[in-house]
Design a protein around this motif. Structure first.
Motif, PDB file in Angstrom:
ATOM      1  N   SER A  18       0.807  -1.218   0.000  1.00  0.00           N
ATOM      2  CA  SER A  18       0.000   0.000   0.000  1.00  0.00           C
ATOM      3  C   SER A  18       0.841   1.270   0.000  1.00  0.00           C
ATOM      4  CB  SER A  18      -0.927   0.020   1.223  1.00  0.00           C
ATOM      5  OG  SER A  18      -0.187   0.136   2.424  1.00  0.00           O
ATOM      6  N   PHE A  19       2.155   1.137   0.142  1.00  0.00           N
ATOM      7  CA  PHE A  19       3.030   2.309   0.288  1.00  0.00           C
ATOM      8  C   PHE A  19       2.930   3.288  -0.885  1.00  0.00           C
ATOM      9  CE2 PHE A  19       7.237   4.293  -0.346  1.00  0.00           C
ATOM     10  CZ  PHE A  19       7.310   5.039   0.820  1.00  0.00           C
ATOM     11  N   PRO A  20       3.047   2.857  -2.148  1.00  0.00           N
ATOM     12  CA  PRO A  20       2.943   3.836  -3.245  1.00  0.00           C
ATOM     13  C   PRO A  20       1.597   4.547  -3.277  1.00  0.00           C
ATOM     14  CG  PRO A  20       3.751   1.715  -4.041  1.00  0.00           C
ATOM     15  CD  PRO A  20       3.256   1.492  -2.658  1.00  0.00           C
ATOM     16  N   LEU A  21       0.545   3.831  -2.899  1.00  0.00           N
ATOM     17  CA  LEU A  21      -0.790   4.418  -2.935  1.00  0.00           C
ATOM     18  C   LEU A  21      -0.961   5.454  -1.824  1.00  0.00           C
ATOM     19  CD1 LEU A  21      -2.650   1.048  -3.503  1.00  0.00           C
ATOM     20  CD2 LEU A  21      -1.955   2.692  -5.231  1.00  0.00           C
ATOM     21  N   THR A  22      -0.457   5.127  -0.625  1.00  0.00           N
ATOM     22  CA  THR A  22      -0.560   6.095   0.471  1.00  0.00           C
ATOM     23  C   THR A  22       0.316   7.311   0.209  1.00  0.00           C
ATOM     24  OG1 THR A  22       1.143   4.899   1.731  1.00  0.00           O
ATOM     25  CG2 THR A  22      -1.145   4.353   2.191  1.00  0.00           C
TER      26      THR A  22
ATOM     27  N   THR B 222      -7.193   5.994  -1.844  1.00  0.00           N
ATOM     28  CA  THR B 222      -5.882   5.442  -1.473  1.00  0.00           C
ATOM     29  C   THR B 222      -5.758   5.308   0.047  1.00  0.00           C
ATOM     30  OG1 THR B 222      -4.974   7.706  -1.614  1.00  0.00           O
ATOM     31  CG2 THR B 222      -4.707   6.275  -3.542  1.00  0.00           C
ATOM     32  N   MET B 223      -5.420   6.393   0.732  1.00  0.00           N
ATOM     33  CA  MET B 223      -5.186   6.319   2.171  1.00  0.00           C
ATOM     34  C   MET B 223      -6.448   5.955   2.948  1.00  0.00           C
ATOM     35  SD  MET B 223      -2.554   9.415   3.016  1.00  0.00           S
ATOM     36  CE  MET B 223      -2.224   8.725   4.631  1.00  0.00           C
ATOM     37  N   SER B 224      -7.588   6.464   2.530  1.00  0.00           N
ATOM     38  CA  SER B 224      -8.822   6.245   3.291  1.00  0.00           C
ATOM     39  C   SER B 224      -9.317   4.805   3.232  1.00  0.00           C
ATOM     40  CB  SER B 224      -9.925   7.187   2.796  1.00  0.00           C
ATOM     41  OG  SER B 224      -9.602   8.528   3.070  1.00  0.00           O
TER      42      SER B 224
END
Length: 422
Positions: free
Chosen positions: A35-39, A73-75
């Motif tokens: 999830s790192f690139p998306l966050t 993304t983050m949510s």
């Protein structure tokens, strides 16, 4: 002293190696990295939409236009984490990962309420709440994903599969092979959800949140628990083990959940509920030169010590140190198994983190907003981005000075001892 260190190493190394190689902790780490690139993308959108010199009206308009960059993304980080857990755990068992990820995610959704209750008491069905896919659903998502992937892989390993004849396209063969394990796994979760809903008139999201997640996040957001985690990061690095990876594999689920709580509050214009979050740990510990906050150490070695060997290591480590990569100084000084600098190595991060926490608790410097700042962003810039305030960058400068003051006498003593040894 060496005998004591050897005995301590014998006790610590097996546990540290077990933590570093544990299947489930490794899978959890990899799932969060998925999830790192998306966050990162979501964080950039949040930063741009909420620059401190923008008016409230402009921020509102930008939120309407570009807010989905964060919402998608983050949510909904729990979506990516649950899929990642299923994928990587299946791969670790040599089972097709993509189906393991899909089954884990679907199992999580089966346990998720498809309704929201408004403040007026009205219930709207057929919708998913963002908080269920974000911070509030993180722990139930991880639990469901691990259980679903384990069940799916065990059924697959038993050979309960539909085997297609030769000549059938591989994609079709894999789909039919996954059919029975997937149906069995999802059926189990469907009955679990039916039992909880039917007998207790609730859902596992709320149960896990109240019983497990809130107590754990409360513990993880406390200063004592944070200092204990930092101590082990430094202590494991002293023995040459990557303390950041080992400790973070345990603490990241808590710190990331706290980060999402802050982000939701920040987006809603509310008071930030937590000081300790993932961005706090990244920006105000790793963000000062890497694990152990060694940027100040590198500068002292490069420009204030006399011995050429230390000057060379300091100058070599300076460029990567600016971007918080500090392996050159950890293994070049060395810090590993160097008892003469164990005290500042452990003490500096603990002192600085305590000061940062107290300063933010007093309201002098705002805590991180929940925006995820890449750990490679240099000092000052990372502090400003994390807190959305120039005070965050100023606090990093003060941290840098404190670290330098703690380390300086020990480095000077080490420099003089080198002269004596020669």
């Amino acid at each position: 002293m060496n005998s004591f260190m050897d005995k301590l190493s014998e006790k610590i190394m097996p546990l540290a190696n077990w933590l570093g190689q544990n299947r489930y902790l490794t899978v959890l780490r990899d799932a969060f990295m998925l999830s790192f690139p998306l966050t990162m993308f979501g964080s950039i959108v949040v930063v741009i939409n909420n620059l401190p010199f923008f008016s409230d009206d402009l921020k509102g308009n930008l939120g309407n236009l570009f807010g989905n960059g964060q919402n998608a993304t983050m949510s909904i980080m729990s979506v990516f984490v649950t899929f990642g857990i299923g994928y990587y755990l299946s791969k670790s068992y040599d089972v097709e990962g993509i189906f393991g990820g899909a089954v884990s995610f679907a199992s999580f959704l089966i346990l998720t309420p498809f309704f929201i209750t408004l403040e007026s008491g009205e219930t709207i069905s057929g919708v998913l709440s963002l908080d269920r896919l974000g911070a509030k659903g993180m722990f139930i998502g991880m639990i469901a994903a691990f259980l679903a992937a384990e069940i799916y892989c065990r059924i697959t390993k038993r050979g309960w599969q539909i085997k297609m004849p030769d000549g059938v396209p591989p994609a079709v063969t894999k789909s039919f092979a996954a059919l029975i394990p997937a149906v069995c796994t999802l059926t189990i979760f469907l009955f679990i959800n039916a039992a909880v809903t039917g007998f207790f008139n609730t859902n596992l999201h709320d149960v896990i949140y109240e019983v497990i997640q809130q107590p754990l996040t409360g513990l993880g957001s406390s200063l004592p628990a944070t200092l204990i985690a930092l101590f082990f990061v430094q202590f494991l690095w002293f023995f040459g083990l990557h303390g950041q990876i080992i400790v973070n594999s345990v603490m990241d689920p808590i710190w990331n959940t706290l980060m999402l709580d802050n982000l939701e509050a920040y987006q809603a214009g509310k008071e930030l509920p937590h000081i300790i979050t993932k961005p706090f740990m990244e920006t105000f510990t790793v963000g000062l030169g890497g694990s152990g906050m060694t940027l100040a150490v590198v500068l002292i070695m490069a420009f204030f010590l006399k011995k050429k060997q230390y000057k060379d290591v300091g100058r070599l480590a300076l460029a990567p140190g600016l971007f918080n990569v500090n392996e050159p100084v950890i293994f070049g000084l060395p810090i590993v198994l160097n008892a003469s600098i164990l005290i500042p190595w452990v003490l500096a991060p603990i002192v600085v983190t305590t000061i940062n926490y107290l300063v933010m608790a007093a309201g002098i410097v705002p805590p991180p907003t929940g925006v995820s700042v890449p750990w490679t962003v240099p000092i000052i810039a990372s502090g400003v981005l994390a807190t959305n305030s120039w005070l965050g960058g100023l606090l990093q400068v003060i941290d840098f000075i404190i670290v330098a003051l703690i380390w300086f006498p020990f480095l000077k003593i080490m420099d003089k001892q080198a002269d004596v040894n020669i």
